[in-house]
Design an enzyme around this catalytic site. Structure first.
Site, PDB file in Angstrom:
ATOM      1  N   HIS A  76      -1.384   0.921  -9.875  1.00 34.19           N
ATOM      2  CA  HIS A  76      -2.018  -0.075  -8.994  1.00 34.19           C
ATOM      3  C   HIS A  76      -2.591  -1.228  -9.823  1.00 34.19           C
ATOM      4  CE1 HIS A  76      -3.959  -0.594  -4.774  1.00 34.19           C
ATOM      5  NE2 HIS A  76      -3.753  -1.764  -5.348  1.00 34.19           N
ATOM      6  N   ARG A 127       0.861  -1.186   0.000  1.00 35.36           N
ATOM      7  CA  ARG A 127       0.000   0.000   0.000  1.00 35.36           C
ATOM      8  C   ARG A 127       0.895   1.232   0.000  1.00 35.36           C
ATOM      9  NH1 ARG A 127      -3.588  -2.385  -1.672  1.00 35.36           N
ATOM     10  NH2 ARG A 127      -5.536  -3.033  -0.688  1.00 35.36           N
ATOM     11  N   GLU A 170      -3.637   7.701  -4.364  1.00 39.03           N
ATOM     12  CA  GLU A 170      -4.012   7.260  -5.719  1.00 39.03           C
ATOM     13  C   GLU A 170      -5.355   7.840  -6.137  1.00 39.03           C
ATOM     14  OE1 GLU A 170      -4.032   3.005  -5.471  1.00 39.03           O
ATOM     15  OE2 GLU A 170      -2.007   2.963  -4.697  1.00 39.03           O
TER      16      GLU A 170
END
Lengths: 322, 322
Positions: free
Chosen positions: A286, A239, A268
């Protein structure tokens, strides 16, 4: 065939591209998709979802105390992700909502992505691709050397299924593996470091595969990056908030560390613009889990958890709420 | 210390960036570097290199019959590469010049590069990097899915040290390996296909690691690409001319194959411009060997071959001239 009234109602939130899941789930359930209405979400949920006992969340939708307050009948939250830092677990516990995750549905793909980023950073693959597409190879000839992958010392932070899959892959490259996790794992043949500073100091590459918790928030801080050193590389498939991103940008710009391969970021899809001009980073949107194979796995485990719940069988991948 | 007159003269051609080799070689030899003079090469060689018994060529300098004609004393040609398609081997044989190559000095790095390109194409790593750097992730959100690496069927063309190292690495990804080479290798545990058409038809990815010979020139033609199919991917870390590049461009544009990761091209450093706009290819500027680790290995084996030659011991990596 069961009548509509017998068929359990399942609330679903998913990214637009994952519409294939609707069809799979609606074979067994009545699906209420959060994006089928132009009503504001609170009103939509209060009006249509108050009887829903199960909520499937695929992607990074924030399941806050407020959202939960609109779902008084909720008993099961099925996360189509491995991490669940987007879920207010304490509130789920308080309300007696059971949470499941995608277990290891993605582990192969995330490990593949981690190794792909590692090779891409060290061997400068996207930089080489840019070098050719811009016409610079033909114009200037020689491209700057990369760094050897084979034999590198790689420290893995978090040694669950993803971490162990990364290790398995890197053994084929004769990399020297070590790891840090909450506790030493007797069955793991690699060297264990009990703290991340020693893990960083004794490795060329750090691969972050742990989950984000209060303990791991910003676990990679300036001190860790200084330990890793000027040729050191960070790969993050966990993360974004595992790293102090602001400090990382400085360390990359100033050469405190050598490079980074990042599939996740603090905010993000916002990515610090300072990274856009750097040659020593590889940026990935991602997409560690972004293959059809992973999505099929997610659909499968989601369906299995829902079926288990509605027939009072044990859930396949419950998350410990404590 | 040996006097200048006792120290053998060695002619050296190398890329400008590899100047570290001069120092290493000049500990034992008098080095005559081809780029130290502004004279045209034929004049330079005739004037200064006619007594040279050894010539070290690092990089892709073409050792033609004409070049050899200026070197009447030449007995040894040391190639700092694994392939030697840039050398007129027939003329070397005719003149009694022995040729050595870099043996497996690069095998690790080339295999790492092959696997890096494979993951980069399937998981769209450079495309994702562009997507972020252009600001498109923040603007448009979702990035297109990649294809799973784990479990893919990978056919390796040419099963020397590079091919076997690629296989070893891909085992960690649970890929299913098969291969084609001049003959079946009893010690290799993977399935053997006796022709490249069956290799292509039965695999998701083709990795080209064979040397370029008359038999392998354009071995990947349109028919092979049609066998590989619309989701198939070609990885080339061998030589550009292994593929019919013009047909490959068409096949990539028309979707006859799914993608390609290319470290080598037919007319390097020229790359077909049609490839620059394609999202399903990853382009690499012949950097499979471009790490300091590989260069150190090349310097080492070059020095070892020279020392062996000048002390009448067996060469370490002679090339069969037949």
């Amino acid at each position: 065939m069961a009548g509509a009234s017998d068929t359990p109602l399942v609330l679903l939130h998913r990214p637009p591209s994952l519409d294939f899941m609707d069809e799979i789930l609606s074979r067994n359930f009545r699906i209420l998709n959060t994006d089928t209405s132009s009503e504001p979400l609170p009103i939509f949920l209060s009006r249509h979802a108050s009887s829903a006992r199960a909520f499937v969340v695929v992607g990074r939708f924030f399941v806050t105390a407020e959202i939960l307050s609109y779902l008084p009948s909720l008993q099961l939250l099925v996360c189509g992700s491995v991490g669940f830092d987007h879920v207010d677990l304490a509130e789920c516990k308080r309300r007696g909502v059971v949470v499941t995750n995608a277990r290891n549905a993605f582990s192969d793909d995330v490990a593949d992505c981690a190794v792909g980023l590692l090779i891409s950073v060290l061997r400068r693959i996207p930089a080489g691709d840019r070098f050719i597409r811009s016409g610079d190879w033909e114009k200037y000839g020689e491209f700057r050397l990369g760094s050897k992958v084979s034999g590198k010392r790689v420290g893995i932070l978090g040694f669950g299924s993803i971490g162990s899959f990364v290790a398995k892959r890197l053994e084929g490259f004769d990399c020297v593996i070590s790891y840090n996790s909450r506790s030493e794992k007797p069955s793991v043949p690699y060297r264990y470091y009990s703290d991340i500073l020693s893990l960083a100091a004794n490795n060329d590459v750090l691969v972050l595969c742990c989950s984000l918790t209060e303990q791991t928030h910003h676990i990679v801080n300036r001190e860790v990056m200084e330990s890793l050193g000027k040729d050191g590389v960070i790969i993050n498939v966990g993360r974004g908030k595992l790293i102090d991103e602001k400090e990382m940008v400085k360390c990359l710009v100033d050469g405190v560390i050598g490079g980074a391969g990042l599939d996740v970021f603090e905010n993000e899809p916002a990515v610090p613009e300072e990274l856009f001009g750097l040659e020593n980073v590889v940026l990935s949107p991602h997409s560690g889990v972004a293959t059809q194979g992973s999505l099929d796995n997610v659909a499968e485990i989601t369906l299995a958890n829902l079926k288990a719940f509605f027939s009072n069988r044990p859930l396949l991948s419950p998350v410990q709420l404590d």
